[in-house]
Motif scaffolding. Structure first.
Motif, PDB file in Angstrom:
ATOM      1  N   TRP A   1       0.813  -1.214   0.000  1.00  0.00           N
ATOM      2  CA  TRP A   1       0.000   0.000   0.000  1.00  0.00           C
ATOM      3  C   TRP A   1       0.855   1.276   0.000  1.00  0.00           C
ATOM      4  CZ3 TRP A   1      -4.529   1.473  -1.392  1.00  0.00           C
ATOM      5  CH2 TRP A   1      -5.120   2.632  -0.885  1.00  0.00           C
ATOM      6  N   ARG A   2       1.845   1.346   0.862  1.00  0.00           N
ATOM      7  CA  ARG A   2       2.685   2.546   0.957  1.00  0.00           C
ATOM      8  C   ARG A   2       4.118   2.329   0.474  1.00  0.00           C
ATOM      9  NH1 ARG A   2      -0.480   6.097   2.767  1.00  0.00           N
ATOM     10  NH2 ARG A   2      -1.799   5.797   4.566  1.00  0.00           N
ATOM     11  N   ALA A   3       4.425   1.155  -0.055  1.00  0.00           N
ATOM     12  CA  ALA A   3       5.785   0.881  -0.521  1.00  0.00           C
ATOM     13  C   ALA A   3       6.184   1.913  -1.573  1.00  0.00           C
ATOM     14  CB  ALA A   3       5.868  -0.531  -1.089  1.00  0.00           C
ATOM     15  N   LYS A   4       7.419   2.370  -1.481  1.00  0.00           N
ATOM     16  CA  LYS A   4       7.923   3.411  -2.389  1.00  0.00           C
ATOM     17  C   LYS A   4       8.478   2.770  -3.659  1.00  0.00           C
ATOM     18  CE  LYS A   4       7.757   7.004   0.542  1.00  0.00           C
ATOM     19  NZ  LYS A   4       6.424   7.422   0.748  1.00  0.00           N
ATOM     20  N   PRO A   5       7.840   3.040  -4.806  1.00  0.00           N
ATOM     21  CA  PRO A   5       8.386   2.512  -6.052  1.00  0.00           C
ATOM     22  C   PRO A   5       9.627   3.310  -6.475  1.00  0.00           C
ATOM     23  CG  PRO A   5       6.169   3.435  -6.372  1.00  0.00           C
ATOM     24  CD  PRO A   5       6.587   3.723  -4.970  1.00  0.00           C
ATOM     25  N   VAL A   6      10.478   2.680  -7.250  1.00  0.00           N
ATOM     26  CA  VAL A   6      11.652   3.395  -7.761  1.00  0.00           C
ATOM     27  C   VAL A   6      11.207   4.377  -8.842  1.00  0.00           C
ATOM     28  CG1 VAL A   6      13.317   1.577  -7.229  1.00  0.00           C
ATOM     29  CG2 VAL A   6      12.132   1.563  -9.425  1.00  0.00           C
ATOM     30  N   GLY A   7      11.995   5.409  -9.028  1.00  0.00           N
ATOM     31  CA  GLY A   7      11.714   6.368 -10.090  1.00  0.00           C
ATOM     32  C   GLY A   7      10.830   7.522  -9.690  1.00  0.00           C
ATOM     33  N   GLY A   8      10.505   7.627  -8.417  1.00  0.00           N
ATOM     34  CA  GLY A   8       9.720   8.771  -7.961  1.00  0.00           C
ATOM     35  C   GLY A   8       8.270   8.767  -8.417  1.00  0.00           C
ATOM     36  N   VAL A   9       7.723   7.611  -8.797  1.00  0.00           N
ATOM     37  CA  VAL A   9       6.321   7.562  -9.204  1.00  0.00           C
ATOM     38  C   VAL A   9       5.424   7.435  -7.975  1.00  0.00           C
ATOM     39  CG1 VAL A   9       6.846   6.600 -11.473  1.00  0.00           C
ATOM     40  CG2 VAL A   9       6.389   5.052  -9.578  1.00  0.00           C
ATOM     41  N   ARG A  10       4.138   7.647  -8.177  1.00  0.00           N
ATOM     42  CA  ARG A  10       3.187   7.604  -7.068  1.00  0.00           C
ATOM     43  C   ARG A  10       3.101   6.216  -6.444  1.00  0.00           C
ATOM     44  NH1 ARG A  10      -2.215  10.591  -9.311  1.00  0.00           N
ATOM     45  NH2 ARG A  10      -1.818   9.328 -11.138  1.00  0.00           N
ATOM     46  N   THR A  11       2.816   6.203  -5.162  1.00  0.00           N
ATOM     47  CA  THR A  11       2.568   4.937  -4.465  1.00  0.00           C
ATOM     48  C   THR A  11       1.198   4.408  -4.862  1.00  0.00           C
ATOM     49  OG1 THR A  11       1.515   6.015  -2.583  1.00  0.00           O
ATOM     50  CG2 THR A  11       3.922   5.673  -2.441  1.00  0.00           C
TER      51      THR A  11
ATOM     52  N   ALA B   1      -9.599   1.892 -15.324  1.00  0.00           N
ATOM     53  CA  ALA B   1      -8.856   0.724 -15.806  1.00  0.00           C
ATOM     54  C   ALA B   1      -7.372   1.076 -15.971  1.00  0.00           C
ATOM     55  CB  ALA B   1      -9.445   0.230 -17.122  1.00  0.00           C
ATOM     56  N   HIS B   2      -7.090   2.272 -16.435  1.00  0.00           N
ATOM     57  CA  HIS B   2      -5.703   2.735 -16.548  1.00  0.00           C
ATOM     58  C   HIS B   2      -5.012   2.668 -15.189  1.00  0.00           C
ATOM     59  CE1 HIS B   2      -2.274   5.389 -17.115  1.00  0.00           C
ATOM     60  NE2 HIS B   2      -2.776   6.187 -16.183  1.00  0.00           N
ATOM     61  N   HIS B   3      -5.682   3.170 -14.169  1.00  0.00           N
ATOM     62  CA  HIS B   3      -5.075   3.184 -12.839  1.00  0.00           C
ATOM     63  C   HIS B   3      -5.030   1.792 -12.199  1.00  0.00           C
ATOM     64  CE1 HIS B   3      -4.208   7.363 -12.829  1.00  0.00           C
ATOM     65  NE2 HIS B   3      -5.467   7.694 -13.064  1.00  0.00           N
ATOM     66  N   ARG B   4      -5.999   0.937 -12.492  1.00  0.00           N
ATOM     67  CA  ARG B   4      -5.903  -0.459 -12.023  1.00  0.00           C
ATOM     68  C   ARG B   4      -4.667  -1.118 -12.616  1.00  0.00           C
ATOM     69  NH1 ARG B   4     -11.450  -0.836 -12.507  1.00  0.00           N
ATOM     70  NH2 ARG B   4     -11.322  -1.733 -14.591  1.00  0.00           N
ATOM     71  N   GLY B   5      -4.414  -0.851 -13.876  1.00  0.00           N
ATOM     72  CA  GLY B   5      -3.214  -1.385 -14.519  1.00  0.00           C
ATOM     73  C   GLY B   5      -1.954  -0.882 -13.857  1.00  0.00           C
ATOM     74  N   GLN B   6      -1.925   0.401 -13.506  1.00  0.00           N
ATOM     75  CA  GLN B   6      -0.767   0.951 -12.796  1.00  0.00           C
ATOM     76  C   GLN B   6      -0.555   0.238 -11.464  1.00  0.00           C
ATOM     77  OE1 GLN B   6      -1.817   5.161 -12.551  1.00  0.00           O
ATOM     78  NE2 GLN B   6      -0.001   5.618 -13.784  1.00  0.00           N
ATOM     79  N   VAL B   7      -1.630   0.020 -10.727  1.00  0.00           N
ATOM     80  CA  VAL B   7      -1.529  -0.638  -9.418  1.00  0.00           C
ATOM     81  C   VAL B   7      -0.984  -2.056  -9.592  1.00  0.00           C
ATOM     82  CG1 VAL B   7      -2.860  -1.546  -7.461  1.00  0.00           C
ATOM     83  CG2 VAL B   7      -3.260   0.793  -8.281  1.00  0.00           C
ATOM     84  N   CYS B   8      -1.507  -2.788 -10.551  1.00  0.00           N
ATOM     85  CA  CYS B   8      -1.032  -4.162 -10.789  1.00  0.00           C
ATOM     86  C   CYS B   8       0.448  -4.163 -11.158  1.00  0.00           C
ATOM     87  CB  CYS B   8      -1.842  -4.826 -11.890  1.00  0.00           C
ATOM     88  SG  CYS B   8      -3.554  -5.142 -11.455  1.00  0.00           S
TER      89      CYS B   8
ATOM     90  N   GLN C   1       6.236  -4.821  -9.612  1.00  0.00           N
ATOM     91  CA  GLN C   1       7.588  -4.242  -9.627  1.00  0.00           C
ATOM     92  C   GLN C   1       8.192  -4.118  -8.236  1.00  0.00           C
ATOM     93  OE1 GLN C   1       7.027  -0.561 -11.761  1.00  0.00           O
ATOM     94  NE2 GLN C   1       7.458  -1.520 -13.736  1.00  0.00           N
ATOM     95  N   ILE C   2       7.368  -3.901  -7.232  1.00  0.00           N
ATOM     96  CA  ILE C   2       7.915  -3.738  -5.882  1.00  0.00           C
ATOM     97  C   ILE C   2       7.881  -5.047  -5.088  1.00  0.00           C
ATOM     98  CG2 ILE C   2       7.511  -1.253  -5.769  1.00  0.00           C
ATOM     99  CD1 ILE C   2       4.960  -1.732  -4.232  1.00  0.00           C
ATOM    100  N   GLY C   3       7.578  -6.143  -5.791  1.00  0.00           N
ATOM    101  CA  GLY C   3       7.695  -7.462  -5.175  1.00  0.00           C
ATOM    102  C   GLY C   3       6.449  -8.016  -4.531  1.00  0.00           C
ATOM    103  N   PHE C   4       5.288  -7.491  -4.879  1.00  0.00           N
ATOM    104  CA  PHE C   4       4.027  -7.959  -4.305  1.00  0.00           C
ATOM    105  C   PHE C   4       3.083  -8.409  -5.415  1.00  0.00           C
ATOM    106  CE2 PHE C   4       5.734  -4.876  -1.275  1.00  0.00           C
ATOM    107  CZ  PHE C   4       5.724  -5.621  -0.113  1.00  0.00           C
ATOM    108  N   GLN C   5       3.468  -9.446  -6.105  1.00  0.00           N
ATOM    109  CA  GLN C   5       2.663  -9.937  -7.215  1.00  0.00           C
ATOM    110  C   GLN C   5       1.283 -10.364  -6.718  1.00  0.00           C
ATOM    111  OE1 GLN C   5       4.766 -12.248  -9.963  1.00  0.00           O
ATOM    112  NE2 GLN C   5       2.974 -12.758 -11.186  1.00  0.00           N
ATOM    113  N   LEU C   6       0.277  -9.971  -7.452  1.00  0.00           N
ATOM    114  CA  LEU C   6      -1.103 -10.319  -7.096  1.00  0.00           C
ATOM    115  C   LEU C   6      -1.385 -11.774  -7.443  1.00  0.00           C
ATOM    116  CD1 LEU C   6      -2.580  -7.038  -8.466  1.00  0.00           C
ATOM    117  CD2 LEU C   6      -2.828  -7.801  -6.111  1.00  0.00           C
TER     118      LEU C   6
END
Length: 177
Positions: A36-46, A140-147, A152-157
């Protein structure tokens, strides 16, 4: 071509949006809370920032187009928990469904997607389909971003979530209970 277009119109815009929301809820129900709050690399939104953005945009759509149904309170990405986001999304989805029902009844004549944008007139007989198409595409765009971020941060759905978001026959049934 007209036959296939009519087939889509057998469901109301509000029902389509309800199924879209069920996909959002499925994702959040099974997302690892550590993501939920994990920081992705590259300065993108959580993930928290993306999900609260979706809720807050919904609140804006309702405020601009049908404030009479009640505008959901904004969620702050830095303070909102995953459970609060699930509840907030469910509530803002209901407001959007009420707004879309107003469109079908002629109570909303144009869709204003943003305060700076030109309103889109809603065509006669479309029952808000233009509006719901835009709304579902945004989400749907944002669901794709979340997935993607979760992966990428190691929490595969789980696979049942990934496939479940595409099982609209099941989503229809769950959304319309």
């Amino acid at each position: 071509m007209a036959k296939s277009r009519r087939a889509v119109e057998t469901r109301s815009a509000a029902e389509i949006f309800a199924a879209n929301e069920r996909a959002n809820q499925l994702l959040l129900e099974r997302l690892d809370p550590a993501a939920w709050r994990a920081k992705p690399v590259g300065g993108v939104r959580t993930i928290a920032a993306i999900v609260t953005h979706v809720h807050n945009v919904r609140a804006k759509w309702v405020r601009l187009n049908a404030p009479q149904v009640g505008v959901s309170a904004q969620l702050h990405w830095a303070r909102c928990t995953q459970d609060e986001a699930r509840v907030g999304l469910a509530e803002s989805a209901l407001r959007c469904e009420e707004m879309l029902a107003l469109v079908a009844g002629g109570g909303v004549k144009a869709f204003l997607r943003d305060g700076w944008a030109k309103a889109w007139p809603l065509g006669m007989g479309t029952n808000g389909m233009e509006m719901v198409c835009y709304m579902v595409a945004h989400e749907a765009h944002h669901r794709g971003q979340v997935c993607m971020l979760a992966h990428q941060i190691g929490f595969q759905l789980p696979k049942d979530v990934m496939y479940g978001m595409w099982n609209w026959e099941r989503l229809w049934g769950l959304a319309l209970r």
